[in-house]
Design a protein around this motif. Structure first.
Motif, short mmCIF file in Angstrom:
data_model
loop_
_atom_site.label_atom_id
_atom_site.label_comp_id
_atom_site.label_asym_id
_atom_site.label_seq_id
_atom_site.Cartn_x
_atom_site.Cartn_y
_atom_site.Cartn_z
N ILE A 92 0.80 -1.27 0.02
CA ILE A 92 -0.12 0.03 -0.06
C ILE A 92 1.05 1.17 0.07
CG2 ILE A 92 -0.13 0.14 2.66
CD1 ILE A 92 -3.02 1.05 2.16
N SER A 93 0.34 2.33 -0.56
CA SER A 93 1.16 3.60 -0.69
C SER A 93 -0.11 4.56 -0.88
CB SER A 93 2.07 3.52 -1.96
OG SER A 93 1.62 3.66 -2.93
N ALA A 94 0.39 5.98 -0.22
CA ALA A 94 -0.51 6.85 -0.26
C ALA A 94 -0.94 7.46 -1.74
CB ALA A 94 0.00 8.32 0.33
N GLY A 95 0.28 7.27 -2.75
CA GLY A 95 0.02 7.70 -4.04
C GLY A 95 -0.66 6.69 -4.81
N THR A 96 -1.08 5.52 -4.63
CA THR A 96 -1.88 4.41 -5.34
C THR A 96 -3.28 4.05 -4.57
OG1 THR A 96 -0.59 2.43 -4.36
CG2 THR A 96 0.42 3.54 -6.33
N PHE A 97 -3.16 4.18 -3.49
CA PHE A 97 -4.45 3.53 -2.58
C PHE A 97 -5.63 4.31 -3.18
CE2 PHE A 97 -7.31 4.00 1.24
CZ PHE A 97 -7.64 2.58 1.13
N LEU A 98 -5.74 5.58 -3.15
CA LEU A 98 -7.22 6.28 -3.69
C LEU A 98 -6.78 6.77 -4.97
CD1 LEU A 98 -8.35 8.16 -0.52
CD2 LEU A 98 -9.43 5.98 -1.55
N PRO A 99 -5.80 7.41 -5.17
CA PRO A 99 -5.79 7.95 -6.78
C PRO A 99 -5.82 6.87 -7.77
CG PRO A 99 -4.06 8.98 -5.35
CD PRO A 99 -4.65 7.75 -4.61
N GLN A 100 -5.19 5.53 -7.54
CA GLN A 100 -5.32 4.48 -8.61
C GLN A 100 -6.36 3.31 -8.19
OE1 GLN A 100 -1.42 3.09 -9.66
NE2 GLN A 100 -0.69 4.96 -9.70
N PHE A 101 -6.91 3.90 -7.12
CA PHE A 101 -8.22 3.09 -6.71
C PHE A 101 -7.72 1.67 -6.24
CE2 PHE A 101 -12.53 1.36 -6.68
CZ PHE A 101 -12.97 2.13 -5.94
N LYS A 102 -6.71 1.50 -5.59
CA LYS A 102 -6.13 -0.10 -5.32
C LYS A 102 -6.33 -0.14 -3.86
CE LYS A 102 -2.31 -0.02 -8.50
NZ LYS A 102 -0.77 -0.49 -8.72
N ILE A 103 -7.90 -0.07 -3.64
CA ILE A 103 -8.48 -0.23 -2.13
C ILE A 103 -8.12 -1.66 -1.65
CG2 ILE A 103 -10.45 -0.22 -1.03
CD1 ILE A 103 -9.97 2.39 -2.54
N TRP A 104 -7.86 -2.55 -2.37
CA TRP A 104 -7.78 -4.04 -1.77
C TRP A 104 -6.26 -4.18 -1.16
CZ3 TRP A 104 -7.33 -2.74 -6.97
CH2 TRP A 104 -5.94 -3.27 -7.65
N THR A 105 -5.21 -3.15 -1.51
CA THR A 105 -4.08 -3.20 -0.92
C THR A 105 -4.08 -3.01 0.66
OG1 THR A 105 -3.74 -0.82 -1.50
CG2 THR A 105 -2.85 -2.57 -3.03
N ALA A 106 -5.25 -2.28 1.27
CA ALA A 106 -5.52 -1.98 2.68
C ALA A 106 -5.50 -3.18 3.41
CB ALA A 106 -6.69 -1.09 2.89
N LEU A 107 -6.06 -4.50 2.85
CA LEU A 107 -5.96 -5.71 3.49
C LEU A 107 -4.87 -6.58 3.27
CD1 LEU A 107 -7.75 -7.45 5.35
CD2 LEU A 107 -8.81 -8.24 3.25
N THR A 108 -4.15 -6.64 1.82
CA THR A 108 -3.11 -7.42 1.33
C THR A 108 -1.74 -6.90 1.87
OG1 THR A 108 -3.02 -6.13 -0.66
CG2 THR A 108 -4.50 -7.95 -0.87
N ALA A 109 -1.83 -5.39 2.08
CA ALA A 109 -0.56 -5.02 2.35
C ALA A 109 0.01 -5.86 3.80
CB ALA A 109 -0.40 -3.70 2.67
N GLY A 110 -0.95 -6.03 4.76
CA GLY A 110 -0.46 -6.57 5.96
C GLY A 110 -0.11 -7.98 6.07
N PHE A 111 -0.48 -8.65 4.99
CA PHE A 111 -0.24 -10.14 4.99
C PHE A 111 0.70 -10.37 3.95
CE2 PHE A 111 -4.45 -9.90 6.55
CZ PHE A 111 -4.68 -10.33 7.91
N TYR A 112 1.34 -9.48 3.22
CA TYR A 112 2.33 -9.61 2.12
C TYR A 112 3.62 -9.44 2.48
CZ TYR A 112 4.92 -8.86 -1.88
OH TYR A 112 6.01 -9.00 -3.03
#
Length: 351
Positions: A51-71
């Motif tokens: 997850i990163s601030a530049g991709t979470f909302l601007p690029q709509f990568k919402i799933w990374t809020a959950l996958t980041a913690g387990f990757y």
């Protein structure tokens, strides 16, 4: 060849531990393994899982809020996550139940990931360096720190390992601070990204915040939330030498968070002697809660012993005692009724 033979029993033991673990633990272990393998696949970018601030909302990568913690990007971190999860779940999952345990895991993971990118977003706003906007965060370090917080709450005086060189022992209450300090040292020598240190610190904070103010207590205390004991204050995570220094600072921060409604106030109770409302710790309730946790931990371990029949069930004895008492009462009532009948017959004949 000898090395392979030596590591095989260890691998078998780890696999057996995972198989024998609770379903919640198995799910988390599978998520860690699958995401690690997906990250190794050709064409898969770290930015698709972290997850990163530049991709979470601007690029709509919402799933990374959950996958980041387990990757995790490195196998050694996956194994360390396994050890931390398996060792803590053996104590926490029987006490909390599977639903509460998975709730704690998901909350800490998601909140930690979002908090980390908010920190880097604010840094970007202040200094306007785009690198901070796209700094990625991933890994289970925040959850490991939060699990250490939970273990400190349950068994703070449990000895982890002796330290004979300094004449002390590493106890469970020292582990959360040790994890943060170790992450800082590894980041200073370049073995960990700075974002991992931020994640570990945030995970410790959110784990403590949930357990301190929001977690529902056991049966009979459903309306009680959090652990308000002085032994679980945030200042206790620091070494004892630093606690008098950090306590005023932490009290000020807590007052600000309460004013912003980000933290609830500590409960106020009425002093029976003075009839004044005072903000005090519920010492009797805290002591009772610690006894309940200790009894639950003891019972869960006794169930895993080979000869559980040597330990009598207190509930069973109580039920048997109640049954005997009821039988005795019944006999007394019968005897009294017979005496009454026998006493009434002479009275009738006299009339």
């Amino acid at each position: 060849m000898a090395t392979g033979q030596g590591t095989r029993p260890l691998a078998n033991q780890v696999a057996k531990t995972v198989v024998d673990s609770a379903p919640v633990v198995k799910i988390v272990c599978v998520c860690l393994t699958v995401l690690y393998l997906v990250g190794l696949a050709p064409g898969v970018s770290v930015k698709n899982l972290a997850i990163s601030a530049g991709t979470f909302l601007p690029q709509f990568k919402i799933w990374t809020a959950l996958t980041a913690g387990f990757y995790e990007q490195h196998l050694v971190y996956v194994l360390l996550d396994f050890v931390a999860l398996l060792s803590s779940s053996a104590t926490l999952q029987p006490l909390w139940g599977g639903e509460e345990f998975i709730r704690f895991i998901v909350l800490v993971q998601v909140l930690t990931s979002i908090a980390v990118i908010l920190v880097y977003f604010f840094i970007y706003v202040l200094i306007r360096k785009e690198a901070y906007l796209f700094t990625t965060f991933n890994g289970m370090g925040g959850l490991v720190a939060a699990l250490a917080v939970a273990m400190k709450q349950v068994m703070p005086d449990q000895t982890i390992m002796p330290l004979p060189l300094i004449g002390l022992s590493l106890r469970m209450r020292h582990v959360p601070f040790s994890i943060v300090a170790s992450a800082g040292i590894l980041a200073a020598i370049g073995l960990l990204p700075v974002s991992a240190v931020v994640g570990v610190s945030e995970g410790l904070f959110f784990g403590w915040l949930y357990l301190r103010f929001y977690q529902r207590q056991g049966a009979g205390r459903e309306n009680v939330r959090g652990d308000q004991s002085g032994a679980f204050a945030f200042a206790t995570f620091f070494p004892e030498v630093l606690q008098p220094l950090v306590s005023p600072v932490l009290s000020t921060i807590y007052a600000v968070l309460v004013a912003l409604r980000l933290c609830p106030k500590q409960p106020s109770i009425v002093d029976i002697d003075t009839f004044n409302s005072t903000n005090v710790h519920l010492l009797s309730a805290d002591a009772q809660r610690q006894r309940e946790l200790a009894l639950k931990a003891l019972n869960s371990r006794l169930k895993d012993t080979d000869e559980p029949e040597d330990w009598p069930s207190m509930d069973g004895d109580a039920e048997a005692g109640d049954a005997d008492n009821a039988a005795n009462v019944g006999h007394v009532e019968i005897d009294m009724s017979r005496a009454a009948e026998s006493g009434s017959k002479p009275a009738a004949s006299a009339s």
